[in-house]
Design a protein around this motif. Structure first.
Motif, PDB file in Angstrom:
ATOM      1  N   PRO C 376       0.833  -1.207   0.000  1.00 45.65           N
ATOM      2  CA  PRO C 376       0.000   0.000   0.000  1.00 45.65           C
ATOM      3  C   PRO C 376       0.866   1.255   0.000  1.00 45.65           C
ATOM      4  CG  PRO C 376       0.103  -0.921   2.198  1.00 45.65           C
ATOM      5  CD  PRO C 376       0.809  -1.898   1.298  1.00 45.65           C
ATOM      6  N   THR C 377       0.366   2.266  -0.674  1.00 48.14           N
ATOM      7  CA  THR C 377       1.088   3.529  -0.810  1.00 48.14           C
ATOM      8  C   THR C 377       0.440   4.645  -0.003  1.00 48.14           C
ATOM      9  OG1 THR C 377       2.272   3.327  -2.886  1.00 48.14           O
ATOM     10  CG2 THR C 377       1.147   5.405  -2.520  1.00 48.14           C
ATOM     11  N   SER C 378      -0.825   4.493   0.268  1.00 46.48           N
ATOM     12  CA  SER C 378      -1.583   5.581   0.873  1.00 46.48           C
ATOM     13  C   SER C 378      -2.585   4.997   1.865  1.00 46.48           C
ATOM     14  CB  SER C 378      -2.364   6.303  -0.222  1.00 46.48           C
ATOM     15  OG  SER C 378      -3.260   5.376  -0.836  1.00 46.48           O
ATOM     16  N   GLU C 381      -5.149   3.068   0.101  1.00 45.62           N
ATOM     17  CA  GLU C 381      -4.762   1.699  -0.265  1.00 45.62           C
ATOM     18  C   GLU C 381      -4.684   0.779   0.944  1.00 45.62           C
ATOM     19  OE1 GLU C 381      -2.635   1.447  -4.605  1.00 45.62           O
ATOM     20  OE2 GLU C 381      -1.358   1.517  -2.839  1.00 45.62           O
ATOM     21  N   CYS C 382      -4.333   1.306   2.086  1.00 45.39           N
ATOM     22  CA  CYS C 382      -4.397   0.475   3.296  1.00 45.39           C
ATOM     23  C   CYS C 382      -5.835  -0.019   3.456  1.00 45.39           C
ATOM     24  CB  CYS C 382      -3.991   1.272   4.536  1.00 45.39           C
ATOM     25  SG  CYS C 382      -2.229   1.612   4.619  1.00 45.39           S
ATOM     26  N   GLU C 384      -8.228  -0.269   1.076  1.00 45.00           N
ATOM     27  CA  GLU C 384      -8.648  -1.205   0.023  1.00 45.00           C
ATOM     28  C   GLU C 384      -7.902  -2.536   0.083  1.00 45.00           C
ATOM     29  OE1 GLU C 384      -7.782   0.953  -3.503  1.00 45.00           O
ATOM     30  OE2 GLU C 384      -9.101   2.599  -2.855  1.00 45.00           O
ATOM     31  N   MET C 385      -6.622  -2.439   0.328  1.00 50.18           N
ATOM     32  CA  MET C 385      -5.841  -3.675   0.308  1.00 50.18           C
ATOM     33  C   MET C 385      -6.181  -4.586   1.482  1.00 50.18           C
ATOM     34  SD  MET C 385      -2.145  -2.691  -1.252  1.00 50.18           S
ATOM     35  CE  MET C 385      -1.970  -2.263  -3.007  1.00 50.18           C
ATOM     36  N   ASP C 388      -8.524  -6.688  -0.221  1.00 46.71           N
ATOM     37  CA  ASP C 388      -7.791  -7.572  -1.140  1.00 46.71           C
ATOM     38  C   ASP C 388      -7.083  -8.684  -0.381  1.00 46.71           C
ATOM     39  OD1 ASP C 388      -8.520  -5.930  -3.240  1.00 46.71           O
ATOM     40  OD2 ASP C 388      -6.705  -4.723  -3.113  1.00 46.71           O
ATOM     41  N   SER C 404       3.212  -2.554   4.787  1.00 44.76           N
ATOM     42  CA  SER C 404       3.139  -1.122   5.028  1.00 44.76           C
ATOM     43  C   SER C 404       4.464  -0.692   5.674  1.00 44.76           C
ATOM     44  CB  SER C 404       1.943  -0.834   5.937  1.00 44.76           C
ATOM     45  OG  SER C 404       1.865   0.522   6.279  1.00 44.76           O
ATOM     46  N   PRO C 507      -3.465  -7.095  -6.903  1.00 45.09           N
ATOM     47  CA  PRO C 507      -3.610  -5.732  -7.421  1.00 45.09           C
ATOM     48  C   PRO C 507      -2.523  -5.429  -8.453  1.00 45.09           C
ATOM     49  CG  PRO C 507      -3.789  -5.748  -5.029  1.00 45.09           C
ATOM     50  CD  PRO C 507      -3.374  -7.132  -5.446  1.00 45.09           C
ATOM     51  N   GLU C 510       0.633   0.005 -11.400  1.00 38.25           N
ATOM     52  CA  GLU C 510       0.086   1.144 -12.133  1.00 38.25           C
ATOM     53  C   GLU C 510       1.184   1.886 -12.860  1.00 38.25           C
ATOM     54  OE1 GLU C 510      -3.758   2.243  -9.317  1.00 38.25           O
ATOM     55  OE2 GLU C 510      -2.091   3.660  -9.528  1.00 38.25           O
ATOM     56  N   ARG C 552       2.278  -2.755  -6.884  1.00 42.26           N
ATOM     57  CA  ARG C 552       1.275  -2.880  -5.828  1.00 42.26           C
ATOM     58  C   ARG C 552       1.225  -4.281  -5.230  1.00 42.26           C
ATOM     59  NH1 ARG C 552      -4.017  -0.477  -6.000  1.00 42.26           N
ATOM     60  NH2 ARG C 552      -4.567  -1.891  -7.699  1.00 42.26           N
TER      61      ARG C 552
END
Ligand SMILES: Cc1ncc(C[n+]2csc(CCOP(=O)(O)OP(=O)(O)O)c2C)c(N)n1
Ligand SMILES: Cc1ncc(C[n+]2csc(CCOP(=O)(O)OP(=O)(O)O)c2C)c(N)n1
Ligand code: SF4
Ligand code: SF4
Ligand SMILES: [Mg+2]
Ligand SMILES: [Mg+2]
Lengths: 348, 623, 623, 348
Positions: C376-378, C381-382, C384-385, C388, C404, C507, C510, C552
């Protein structure tokens, strides 16, 4: 002999000629008022008074606020701040390598009873010659105050969360498992802890000391059973301790009716002035029973619960050379050419 | 790739067997000193002694042998196969085909017989009636129960003694000298004379039975040679135990786990005999820890305090040692760890061999860590690398892993006797009391010599400046606690430099190159023995010449880079699924060379055999 | 490479600072909404509230902000630096240079001031007399002790309240709207109205003091914009906690460790509020385990029994989880593990950030193992992931690691509000009672669908054929114990196939590519934020166009291979010493592409900054 | 009703209509005569008689010969053979996920007391509803007979090596740490073990049973204190056990003077026919004292030492939904859109 009054007074030294300064460590980074700092002070005093050469001491610890303290006393001693919960094995290994050293482990209740329960059990069984001090605040100080496995049933966190698991009594475990000197004290009980530590230094075998040491930042509130206030209100001393070191040639009489005297491994004497009739600290069953009763009553019982001054330690049972294994020369640790030839012969 | 296997994992291929011209009659063809004999039995039935006697008898006849035990992960009652390979050329890798089956286990007998190549020979217990199963093999039946009764009046012992009977039968059929058999047997039972006599009677009964009743119809024969004189037979774990003893090891802490336990258990025997002083006091301590976390913790404590300390374990133990190993790397404490690799992941196949812990061990511990690994190929190298491991661990103040495996550690290997270590024990950069007196001050983690290796003192050193504070948290040159980014980075880069320095000190890879071949093979550890044979097969059967590099350590020495540079195609052969050694190579070699690497991987848990490698390599060569 | 650092790790470079045209007078130049403000103090002094108020005030003015706390690994009394970056372009990575220093800690004051670039501005406590240290900075002094006494009669509280005074001073100097400050402050103290009033008085005192006594001489100003409307401020751990709650997590077992503890502690709060039924009963269990071995063991037990179970930890915990993780991989049990990475090896720097556990985690466990990792980058994303991770773990019946780090997990990030998960929860291939009734029989480890993923049942499923035997030892399709080489190999190859299948489900990376640039940059996790800025710097300052790929997940998706294929030079930027992501890439990409990879690695424990990356990249480009 | 004599007799079934066959497992691969096999048989019998639905049982184990046994009984139950020494955490996790299941853990003395001491301690504290059976042979069977941490002082290996570390008494530890049903039996004591297991099934909380189970291959020789012979010679039964299950409507009178009766969680009754006067198995202190005395005397004391039939188990204290967490539907475990909106609001 008269001395001239103009000479600067020589600084106070102990029996091996060292000043108290020689026993100091780095500046503490613990919270002001933390019980652990008081214990470090007691260790410094005891080591100084017993005249332990700092270079002859090994200091061990795990991870936690408590485990940081070896940096804050006796900088001239060798220190190993290891990993969380597994210091006993490191200390055991070091003592295998060099059984001639004094050894002191400092740990926390999280370090010993949560993650460290396994190694704790086996350290006690082995009765390694190590003073093992649990700085017990009933919580994980360094990770901000979660309950540890010594938190009492019903004790609360600052946030109000209540502990619903029974506490582990490290003293009972230690006695049951084989430690030969088991006591409990309180970081705020200067005199008792001081005497206990000196006796510990005189013992050969595992000394397990559970020292209640309040965490002023996370576990010193109303509702905590490890707060200064709670311990002061609930402490029950089993006896008063006097320690007479072997090198002090005092032979004060004592009355077996009012005190119980133990002769330590190094010839020192530990005298337990009876506050409770009939308590015999060499009787394991009595020790266990008294501790269970205290727990049932909610007493914080302190004192030396159990002592066996003569049981051999594991490292002494191994029948190893007197010199440290660590520094045996090549001539001793590498068998001869003939031995190899003989071994090869047997395999042909 | 998934292919069909028979029960013991020889691929059920029909095309890749070298046909033997046996017709079921003793034809003109004689196959002398080139066969593999497999004894199929159950564990706990005492066949181990019989197999050892057979192995030794052949060995004593001067014929090169190896013995591999394929045993189950339980204590008694499950199928076990012991394979003896006798080979005049000295090939000692597992041979893929079984030539001579001694079938004692009803449970596996049918499968075992079915998996043989045509022309093989089967010796079976009469009631099994195996000769009904196929008609392209040579069968001999033996009425064990009838034979054993007269030689062994005690019924309870018959199950054990029965196994000795086949030794006699095999000896007679293969023409093994009975004098050698008796010698091997008496050696086996050593002081137990009564047992020896009983067993010898059984061997003789078997021999007599065969002589009288069996007509030799197979081509296999053992004939005296002179290729084993002066050699020893030993397993790698015993060799390692000896090596550690002579390397001056003083502290061993361990937790039992197959296949490493015998390393320490043998060491206890040797040390009790040869490392106890005249005063009856030991110059060592061997302690059974409560688990692997404790075992490695003790090693680290002992090494820190100055001992030459070690542990031995297998995969699951390596997993449990991760945190402590990272501490030792970062706090710079020596440690010697023997990983006798077995098949993972997890509990996996505890009694099968593998080279599957390489990648995990190389980077064992969270954060940026790297470890020195040694790869012994033979008992002799187990012996020597024991010494290297302790020296390197102390010189570089870091953990050193010796990556052996079950095949090397627990099987019987023919070897040259070990040579006495001539080099003195190296304890690395240790400052004593006198050094400190001279220096006045020192810093534990300072790179004084530009090689990344700092100086240390041993606890107890009698000087007020001797002590330092060992920790796994951030520290500066003076071993003081620090969170300063510059301190942290400098220290990490020094650790990296130290690892680079190690590159020139670890055992060098060994190349066999003619300078002309375009194909290189890289292997290590027990895979080596298949490669020796594979190269001959490639030359003899396909006229393909190959060069060969045997890795002996990680980080890789200069030779490795040179070798890859010199070859168009480099086959990395290893016994794991994920091409782990290949992976480590990719990280180390010039990026431009990466495309040259190709992987041959075996993961079924049996020692790798030459035939499979040869086939796979030729397929990849497009032939 | 080792370079000089000041105390907090900004490199002590003299050339790489963008000069500001400050002359110590408020010149014509105004620097609006582009600055980093650093508050230097000691931990436990209560400055955290002040800093939050400051951060929020700027945020409420519509100016993009980020807040990074650089704190020591102890509880109270050691130096701490809190940095607020306000940037009109929305850059939220750490800025290398400090523009505005609020110096409250006598211990570090001198060093802090010395490390500033010329033109920076310093607000200091009068007695520190810092204006004597340098003459190329703008200094303002504040007599905190004098100001605090009248607003805070209770002497005990003054130490805390003092910190609020600087908020007022800074607000006045930077022209932050006091209405926003009050709003932020009242929000901060929520229901504690008395405390809010006291603190508000202190802010006002500071403001008034500045207004009356300080003459603005620095160029820095905050001016209202509209770039934060509808945004939230949150740390990654809280976002992860929310994500796990909405992902249907039912069992959490954990052991406290920085920087992961706050993930679970926040989750406890959220779950207590939103996951307790009308009957007062919880739809979750969160249990503090005795250590990480137990935490992961419980996760595995719970997942096996059918829960969506997770743990959160950091490096040392990952090390301790190795053995159990290998079991979960091999026995195919789901598990979600959050690794909030901190600086290793060993205890390392527990309160500093790192991406240093990648390589170790990818292959965690002895033997051939591989694990799915998400990066995760943000905060979004924490969130959403989390979903996932649970879905993948159950779909692939394997451990999934969410990698993370401390920077993401514990620092304050501006973010878009999270979107409600539209996709249903995926529980993977689970056979229920009815399925079994239909099927009659099934095999736990059979590859029915050709994707390598077998079916499982949940314990308690009421059918006589439902049960199976889970083990870490060798097993066949029917989950029966086996030591057969063919069974073992087939199963291992199926596991490999399953991992390959995962490649299409994780994921996707990108890419931002214009199709023309020859230079590619690959990054992931928090490194992303520096790259966003670096790419602008490269374009604006060097006219260098770059393409960018943000990873990702591991295994790598198709995009990764394509991206490398499309670029001549690919810079992999990461926060560890050993180029760990680069290493994983090398193992995965076509060998021919390996030479294209170049590494930029940062390991000092501070969040990576754009300037350093830009400089290093341009140096490597030979410019 | 009369039945014709020609009909085939229907096979014997238990109260839920299953035959003993439905409780069987795979063929054992342990040594013939191994104590562990006998324990598997007792488990089968007890589960059959108590009428436990096999699909409602979770079986757990670590690594060792003992830990293999779940494959040899009740194939229709769900089994997890985990890693060495850490089964308690796996069992704990599974019970968190599904507290409605019956659970049985089988372990060895090495698995529990050597490598597993840490998890053992914390399992006992949590009083998880799990029957935890230690098949105690004083050695590591599967790795060929090395001493474990329950080997007695002075016990010898076949090779003659003498154990010089004190044994860990798991019963004492369990009682001290919080287990609510603690007993010791012997694999050769069919009747006692059978009754004890049935009572165990009726209990909710941690049942810790230390069952001495000789290793015939490595630890059944003269000099071993875990051999059949030794145990037969030294066993002291604390009482005779009768178990009256709740579903058997027998209400036999009993005389409180000669028996101690405990009402179990499920309404069954465990009756302890006194062989020793005054022994009260609900008194923790008495239990500990009696065990320590037995150890001092070298007795192998068997029986149910301690029982607390009403203490809540950890999993019940968590106040979790009655349905298993494992199978809660999405509608229950994913909060609504509104909840997310509210959370976001709070962060703006
Ligand atoms: C393997 C591992 N897990 C977790 C941590 C995080 N951690 C550091 S100290 C600590 C607990 C310390 O508690 P205690 O031993 O009681 O010491 P105290 O701080 O209370 O003195 C924890 C959980 C760690 N350092 N290593
Ligand atoms: C981590 C790990 N270490 C060591 C082993 C090897 N090992 C397997 S079983 C066992 C001991 C078993 O002893 P015990 O639990 O008493 O079972 P028993 O065989 O005596 O029934 C050991 C050490 C292992 N499987 N995993
Ligand atoms: S947090 Fe608690 S234990 Fe740690 S230093 Fe502060 S008072 Fe002491
Ligand atoms: S070795 Fe011992 S414990 Fe293992 S199966 Fe055989 S008798 Fe039982
Ligand atoms: Mg604590
Ligand atoms: Mg056992």
């Amino acid at each position: 002999m008269a001395t001239t009054s103009t000479s600067t007074p020589s600084p106070k030294v102990n029996r091996i000629g060292l000043q108290i300064l020689d026993y100091r460590g780095g500046k503490t980074t613990l919270c002001a008022g933390c019980g652990h700092n008081a214990i470090s002070e007691r260790i410094i005093d005891a080591m100084y008074e017993m005249g332990i050469q700092p270079e002859r001491l090994l200091k061990f610890s795990g991870i936690g606020c408590s485990s940081k303290t070896p940096a804050y006393f006796m900088s001239r001693a060798f220190a190993f701040n290891s990993v969380h919960g597994r210091m006993p094995s490191v200390a055991t290994g070091a003592l295998l390598a060099n059984k001639t050293m004094h050894a002191l482990g400092v740990t926390g209740d999280g370090d010993t009873v949560s993650i460290g329960a396994g190694q704790f059990v086996h350290l006690m069984r082995r009765n390694m010659p190590l003073i093992y001090v649990i700085e017990n605040n009933g919580c994980y100080g360094l990770t901000k105050g979660q309950f540890s496995a010594t938190a009492d049933l019903g004790s609360t966190l600052k946030s109000g969360v209540v502990n619903d698991l029974p506490p582990v009594d490290t003293c009972q475990m230690a006695i049951q498992l084989g430690a030969t000197f088991v006591g409990r004290s309180f970081s705020g009980d200067k005199k008792q802890l001081h005497a206990m530590l000196k006796a510990a230094i005189a013992h050969r075998g595992t000394v397990m000391l559970d020292v209640i040491s309040p965490c002023v930042t996370f576990n010193d509130h109303e509702g905590s059973t490890k707060s200064y206030k709670y311990v002061l209100e609930h402490e029950e001393r089993l006896h008063e301790l006097d320690f007479v070191p072997s090198f002090e040639n005092i032979s004060v009489d004592y009355d077996p009716g009012t005190a119980f005297q133990v002769t330590m491994h190094d010839g020192s004497h530990l005298r337990l002035r009876k506050l409770e009739e009939e308590y015999n600290p060499t009787d394991r069953i009595q020790a266990m029973t008294r501790l269970m009763e205290a727990n049932a009553k909610g007493e914080v019982l302190t004192g030396v619960f159990y002592i066996n001054a003569t049981a051999p330690s594991f490292v002494d049972m191994l029948n190893v050379t007197d010199e440290p294994l660590a520094t045996l020369p090549e001539s001793v640790v590498r068998p001869s050419r003939e031995v190899l030839a003989q071994c090869m012969e047997e395999l042909m | 790739m998934v292919v069909g296997y028979d029960q013991k994992g020889s691929r059920m291929a029909t095309t890749d067997v070298v046909p033997q011209e046996s017709t079921g009659q003793l034809g003109p063809k004689r196959v002398v000193n080139d066969m593999s004999i497999q004894v199929a039995t159950v564990n706990g039935s005492g066949s181990q002694s019989s197999n050892n006697v057979l192995l030794r008898s052949i060995f004593q006849m001067g014929v090169p042998v190896s013995g591999k035990n394929l045993f189950p992960s339980n204590i008694a009652g499950l199928p076990t196969w012991f394979t003896i390979r006798a080979n005049k050329n000295g090939y000692i890798a597992r041979k893929k085909e079984i030539d001579f089956l001694v079938s004692m286990n009803p449970e596996t007998a049918q499968d075992d017989v079915k998996s043989l190549a045509p022309g093989a020979c089967v010796l079976f217990d009469q009631p099994l009636a195996l000769d009904k199963v196929r008609d392209d093999l040579t069968f001999y039946s033996v009425p064990y129960d009838k034979l054993v009764a007269p030689v062994c009046p005690e019924a309870k012992l018959r199950k054990l003694v029965k196994n000795m009977i086949y030794v006699g039968v095999v000896a007679q059929l293969l023409d093994i000298d009975m004098a050698e058999v008796e010698k091997a047997l008496r050696r086996q039972f050593a002081k137990k004379v009564k047992a020896a006599n009983l067993n010898w009677a059984a061997v003789q009964a078997g021999y007599e039975y065969a002589k009288t009743n069996l007509v030799k119809r197979d081509p296999f024969l053992i004939s005296r040679m002179d290729k084993t004189r002066g050699k020893i037979i030993i397993d790698g774990n015993s060799a390692a135990a000896l090596g550690c003893m002579f390397a001056g090891c003083t502290v061993v802490t361990w937790y039992p786990i197959t296949p490493s336990s015998s390393l320490v258990e043998t060491m206890i025997e040797y040390m009790k005999e040869h490392r106890v002083g005249a005063d009856g006091k030991a110059t060592f301590a061997i302690v059974q820890a409560e688990d692997e976390l404790a075992a490695i913790g003790m090693v680290i404590g002992a090494s820190w305090a100055g001992a030459r300390a070690m542990t031995a374990t297998a995969g699951p133990g390596i997993s449990l040692m991760a945190e402590f190993t990272g501490l030792a790397y970062y706090a710079e404490v020596p440690a010697v760890i023997w990983d006798i690799q077995r098949v993972g992941p997890s509990t996996g196949l505890p009694t099968r061999t593998s080279q599957g812990d390489l990648l995990f061990t190389a980077f064992l511990g969270h954060g940026d860590t790297k470890h020195i690994m040694l790869f012994p190929t033979s008992p002799a190298e187990c012996f020597e690398m024991a010494h290297d491991a302790f020296d390197l661990a102390e010189q570089f103040q870091t953990p050193v892993f010796v990556m052996s495996d079950l095949d090397l550690g627990m099987n019987n290997w023919m070897a040259d006797p070990f040579t006495y270590p001539e080099k003195p024990i190296k304890r690395g950069k240790v400052l004593g009391k006198e050094d400190l007196a001279k220096l006045g001050s020192w810093q534990r983690y300072q790179d004084v010599d530009g090689d990344g290796i700092p100086y240390r003192t041993l606890p107890g050193t009698d000087h007020p400046a001797a002590a330092y504070f060992t920790r796994g948290s951030g520290h500066n040159e003076k071993a003081q606690y620090t969170e300063r980014p510059d301190d942290f980075e400098r220290n990490m880069e020094r650790l990296n430099k130290k690892f680079e320095t190690a590159r020139s000190f670890v055992p060098r890879a060994e190349a066999v190159a003619n300078g002309k071949s375009k194909i290189g093979i890289i292997a290590f550890g027990t895979t080596h023995w298949a490669i020796v044979e594979t190269r001959d097969q490639l030359r003899d059967e396909y006229q393909v010449e190959t060069d060969y590099l045997r890795l002996r350590s990680y980080p890789f020495t200069r030779e490795v880079h040179d070798f890859i540079e010199q070859h168009d195609r480099v086959y990395v052969v290893e016994q794991n699924r994920d091409a782990q050694m290949s992976t480590l190579l990719k990280l180390d070699i010039k990026a431009e060379l990466t495309p040259r690497l190709r992987s041959i991987c075996h993961i079924h848990g049996l020692p790798i055999d030459a035939r499979s490698v040869t086939d796979e390599l030729m397929t990849m060569e497009g032939k």
